[in-house]
Design an enzyme around this catalytic site. Structure first.
Site, PDB file in Angstrom:
ATOM      1  N   GLU A 130       0.805  -1.218   0.000  1.00 21.35           N
ATOM      2  CA  GLU A 130       0.000   0.000   0.000  1.00 21.35           C
ATOM      3  C   GLU A 130       0.837   1.267   0.000  1.00 21.35           C
ATOM      4  O   GLU A 130       1.932   1.310   0.547  1.00 21.35           O
ATOM      5  CB  GLU A 130      -0.932   0.000   1.207  1.00 21.35           C
ATOM      6  CG  GLU A 130      -2.041  -0.998   0.985  1.00 21.35           C
ATOM      7  CD  GLU A 130      -3.130  -0.914   2.018  1.00 21.35           C
ATOM      8  OE1 GLU A 130      -4.151  -1.574   1.839  1.00 21.35           O
ATOM      9  OE2 GLU A 130      -2.975  -0.175   3.007  1.00 21.35           O
ATOM     10  N   CYS A 145       3.319   8.417   1.137  1.00 20.03           N
ATOM     11  CA  CYS A 145       3.856   7.454   2.097  1.00 20.03           C
ATOM     12  C   CYS A 145       4.094   6.130   1.356  1.00 20.03           C
ATOM     13  O   CYS A 145       3.142   5.495   0.896  1.00 20.03           O
ATOM     14  CB  CYS A 145       2.837   7.301   3.229  1.00 20.03           C
ATOM     15  SG  CYS A 145       3.311   6.115   4.473  1.00 20.03           S
ATOM     16  N   CYS A 152       6.682  -7.379   7.202  1.00 16.88           N
ATOM     17  CA  CYS A 152       7.827  -6.833   7.942  1.00 16.88           C
ATOM     18  C   CYS A 152       8.405  -7.956   8.787  1.00 16.88           C
ATOM     19  O   CYS A 152       7.647  -8.770   9.315  1.00 16.88           O
ATOM     20  CB  CYS A 152       7.362  -5.673   8.836  1.00 16.88           C
ATOM     21  SG  CYS A 152       8.715  -4.779   9.638  1.00 16.88           S
ATOM     22  N   CYS A 156       6.451  -5.236  15.865  1.00 14.74           N
ATOM     23  CA  CYS A 156       6.067  -4.257  16.881  1.00 14.74           C
ATOM     24  C   CYS A 156       4.630  -4.556  17.291  1.00 14.74           C
ATOM     25  O   CYS A 156       3.775  -4.804  16.436  1.00 14.74           O
ATOM     26  CB  CYS A 156       6.226  -2.846  16.340  1.00 14.74           C
ATOM     27  SG  CYS A 156       7.906  -2.524  15.759  1.00 14.74           S
ATOM     28  N   CYS A 159       1.527  -2.607  15.792  1.00 14.72           N
ATOM     29  CA  CYS A 159       1.509  -2.313  14.361  1.00 14.72           C
ATOM     30  C   CYS A 159       0.891  -3.461  13.589  1.00 14.72           C
ATOM     31  O   CYS A 159       1.268  -4.613  13.771  1.00 14.72           O
ATOM     32  CB  CYS A 159       2.935  -2.073  13.875  1.00 14.72           C
ATOM     33  SG  CYS A 159       3.071  -1.937  12.077  1.00 14.72           S
ATOM     34  N   GLY A 209       6.668  -2.096   6.160  1.00 12.06           N
ATOM     35  CA  GLY A 209       8.036  -2.584   6.117  1.00 12.06           C
ATOM     36  C   GLY A 209       9.049  -1.696   6.804  1.00 12.06           C
ATOM     37  O   GLY A 209       8.753  -0.558   7.182  1.00 12.06           O
ATOM     38  N   GLU A 210      10.221  -2.252   7.008  1.00 11.04           N
ATOM     39  CA  GLU A 210      11.326  -1.526   7.640  1.00 11.04           C
ATOM     40  C   GLU A 210      12.331  -1.172   6.543  1.00 11.04           C
ATOM     41  O   GLU A 210      13.048  -2.038   6.049  1.00 11.04           O
ATOM     42  CB  GLU A 210      11.958  -2.421   8.724  1.00 11.04           C
ATOM     43  CG  GLU A 210      13.257  -1.909   9.295  1.00 11.04           C
ATOM     44  CD  GLU A 210      13.249  -0.440   9.728  1.00 11.04           C
ATOM     45  OE1 GLU A 210      12.432  -0.060  10.577  1.00 11.04           O
ATOM     46  OE2 GLU A 210      14.079   0.334   9.188  1.00 11.04           O
ATOM     47  N   SER A 241      11.734   6.537   7.825  1.00  9.51           N
ATOM     48  CA  SER A 241      11.374   6.182   9.200  1.00  9.51           C
ATOM     49  C   SER A 241      11.905   4.794   9.526  1.00  9.51           C
ATOM     50  O   SER A 241      11.698   3.845   8.767  1.00  9.51           O
ATOM     51  CB  SER A 241       9.848   6.195   9.347  1.00  9.51           C
ATOM     52  OG  SER A 241       9.476   5.715  10.623  1.00  9.51           O
ATOM     53  N   SER A 263      11.291   5.652  15.240  1.00 16.69           N
ATOM     54  CA  SER A 263      10.122   5.189  15.978  1.00 16.69           C
ATOM     55  C   SER A 263      10.546   4.804  17.386  1.00 16.69           C
ATOM     56  O   SER A 263      10.980   3.686  17.625  1.00 16.69           O
ATOM     57  CB  SER A 263       9.501   3.991  15.259  1.00 16.69           C
ATOM     58  OG  SER A 263       9.038   4.398  13.997  1.00 16.69           O
ATOM     59  N   HIS A 265       8.798   5.417  20.765  1.00 19.01           N
ATOM     60  CA  HIS A 265       7.627   4.802  21.401  1.00 19.01           C
ATOM     61  C   HIS A 265       7.766   4.440  22.876  1.00 19.01           C
ATOM     62  O   HIS A 265       6.767   4.148  23.532  1.00 19.01           O
ATOM     63  CB  HIS A 265       7.151   3.554  20.650  1.00 19.01           C
ATOM     64  CG  HIS A 265       6.894   3.779  19.198  1.00 19.01           C
ATOM     65  ND1 HIS A 265       6.298   4.903  18.715  1.00 19.01           N
ATOM     66  CD2 HIS A 265       7.174   2.995  18.126  1.00 19.01           C
ATOM     67  CE1 HIS A 265       6.208   4.821  17.377  1.00 19.01           C
ATOM     68  NE2 HIS A 265       6.746   3.685  17.007  1.00 19.01           N
ATOM     69  N   ASN A 340      -3.593   4.131  16.359  1.00 17.49           N
ATOM     70  CA  ASN A 340      -4.705   3.796  15.454  1.00 17.49           C
ATOM     71  C   ASN A 340      -5.056   2.322  15.629  1.00 17.49           C
ATOM     72  O   ASN A 340      -4.279   1.464  15.248  1.00 17.49           O
ATOM     73  CB  ASN A 340      -4.284   4.024  13.992  1.00 17.49           C
ATOM     74  CG  ASN A 340      -4.147   5.496  13.693  1.00 17.49           C
ATOM     75  OD1 ASN A 340      -5.060   6.275  13.914  1.00 17.49           O
ATOM     76  ND2 ASN A 340      -2.983   5.886  13.212  1.00 17.49           N
ATOM     77  N   CYS A 383      -1.449   5.348  10.019  1.00 13.09           N
ATOM     78  CA  CYS A 383      -0.237   4.615  10.373  1.00 13.09           C
ATOM     79  C   CYS A 383      -0.564   3.250  10.957  1.00 13.09           C
ATOM     80  O   CYS A 383      -1.383   3.143  11.862  1.00 13.09           O
ATOM     81  CB  CYS A 383       0.527   5.343  11.473  1.00 13.09           C
ATOM     82  SG  CYS A 383       1.214   6.883  10.975  1.00 13.09           S
TER      83      CYS A 383
END
Ligand code: SAH
Ligand code: SF4
Length: 396
Positions: A130, A145, A152, A156, A159, A209-210, A241, A263, A265, A340, A383
């Site tokens: 996406e 984005c 991934c 996390c 996520c 993804g990272e 990111s 990130s 957190h 989210n 996100c």
């Protein structure tokens, strides 16, 4: 002293070659498909300038042909050789026999009530990822984005992408292709020159993804996006990111010089170990040290710390104080992202007052701390929600 502590003290010395080699070898296991189509033609999108010159040499075309193509592909946005009017007809035909200028297929396009647009792109092998376009609510500009992987490897806890195993890396063609296809959707070709505002004005590598676990493809795609004779976005308009792949942060800083978002957190290793399991490998002290040495960080170009606000988990005033202590002296801003939720997620969004209290502490310490309004919630484009609907549809 533990190895981790030693590295935190002498980071540049210990971190380098071995770990980089290991990360690059691991990412090669998930290589994208080749650029060859079933009919034998090759996609020219995603080749570096040198590779494009080599492709032309292989069919007895001079380097200037590569330069013409570069202009047509990345500046004009042409996908049809017949439209490339500076190239003679017979040469157009010769190129069309051997090559294509590809785009990922837009399998689903949804536009939110707030104008955020989400694309589900399908690649040649049927894999999907996406891309989200987030227009500025006021001005004629916006962020694209991009996804860097299908799934991934990291998981996390908050996520949604983290619940999907890594299927594969996206290739440079697929990463730059997301941007180009989004531009097609807004008709924003040819590439606007100079500093004129444009609709698709910035790139954020914050999709699925990272990006630093697919560094080679991400770097190649960003080099194409930054090329002045093509799309021409400056490195200041690109933000990468990462969840904190420390050794690759140094490399990205040195080689690409794009803006960095981290990130974070959590401010304690025990909690970050749980929320962002990569922390067990690269703990907070090492991550912050890597931020301190990230090249080009200045007040004009701040590092963004992303902090997802999870109710009762990481949103106390004491944690806000610890956060400002951790990042003291770094030219930084803190993006507070209300969590989210997605179907099955284990957390709740912090209350508005908890977020406001947290933000006040960060702001009092001199850091800008915008609360990121969730965009495109109605189409699950915010996100960490990407591909939720697609997955549900696939499951059902
Ligand atoms: N893998 C990279 C980039 C993609 S995620 C990274 O982790 O940085 C982009 C941002 O969205 C990250 O800061 C991530 O932590 C955040 N995010 C993920 N899931 C989220 C959710 N459900 N709600 C809010 N933010 C989320
Ligand atoms: Fe991967 Fe980033 Fe999601 Fe973590 S937050 S699982 S690193 S995409």
């Amino acid at each position: 002293m533990t190895a981790a502590a030693a590295r935190a003290i002498a980071p540049e010395a210990a971190l380098t070659a071995d770990e980089r080699t290991r990360i690059l070898a691991k990412s090669a296991l998930f290589d994208p498909p080749t650029l060859q189509l079933a009919d034998g033609r090759r996609d020219l999108v995603g080749l570096s300038r040198d590779e494009l010159i080599a492709e032309m040499a292989a069919i007895n075309e001079a380097p200037f042909r590569a330069r013409q193509l570069w202009h047509w592909i990345y500046h004009q946005g042409a996908t049809d050789f017949a439209a490339m009017s500076t190239i003679a007809r017979p040469t157009q035909a010769k190129l069309a026999e051997r090559f294509v200028v590809g785009r990922p297929e837009a399998a689903v396009v949804q536009t939110s009530t707030d104008d955020t647009r989400k694309f589900l792109f399908r690649f040649r092998d049927g894999q999907e990822a996406e891309t989200v376009y987030i227009p500025d609510p006021v001005e004629d500009r916006g962020a694209v984005c991009l996804s860097s992987q299908v799934g991934c490897t990291l998981s996390c806890r908050f996520c949604h992408t983290g619940t999907q195993r890594l299927t594969r890396n996206l290739g440079a063609a697929e990463i730059v292709g997301q941007f180009m296809a989004a531009r097609d959707s807004y008709g924003e070709w040819p590439s606007p020159k100079g500093e004129t505002p444009r609709l698709l004005s910035t790139v954020v590598l914050m999709g699925m993804g990272e990006p630093l676990y697919n560094y080679a493809n991400v770097a190649k795609a960003m080099t194409i996006v930054m090329d002045n004779e093509g799309i021409g976005l400056s490195r200041r308009r690109i933000t990468l990111s990462t969840s904190g792949v420390v050794p690759m942060m140094d490399r990205a800083g040195a080689e690409l010089g794009v803006n960095l978002a981290v990130s974070l957190h959590a401010v304690r290793d025990d909690l970050r170990d749980e929320l962002v399991p990569l922390n067990r490998k690269y703990p907070i002290a090492e991550l912050i040290a890597a931020c301190r040495r990230y090249p080009g960080a200045s007040n004009a170009r701040r590092i963004t710390f992303e902090y997802v606000m999870l109710k009762g988990v990481n949103d106390s005033v004491a944690e806000a104080r610890e956060l400002v202590r951790l990042i003291a002296g770094i030219p930084a801003k803190v993006n507070l992202i209300p969590f989210n939720p997605w179907p099955g997620s284990a957390y709740e969004t912090s209350t508005a007052s908890a977020i406001a209290r947290f933000a006040a502490v960060v702001m009092d310490a001199g850091f800008s701390s915008p609360v990121r309004t969730p965009r495109g919630r109605d189409i699950l484009a915010a996100c960490g929600q990407l591909r939720t609907v697609g997955k549900q549809a696939a499951a059902g």
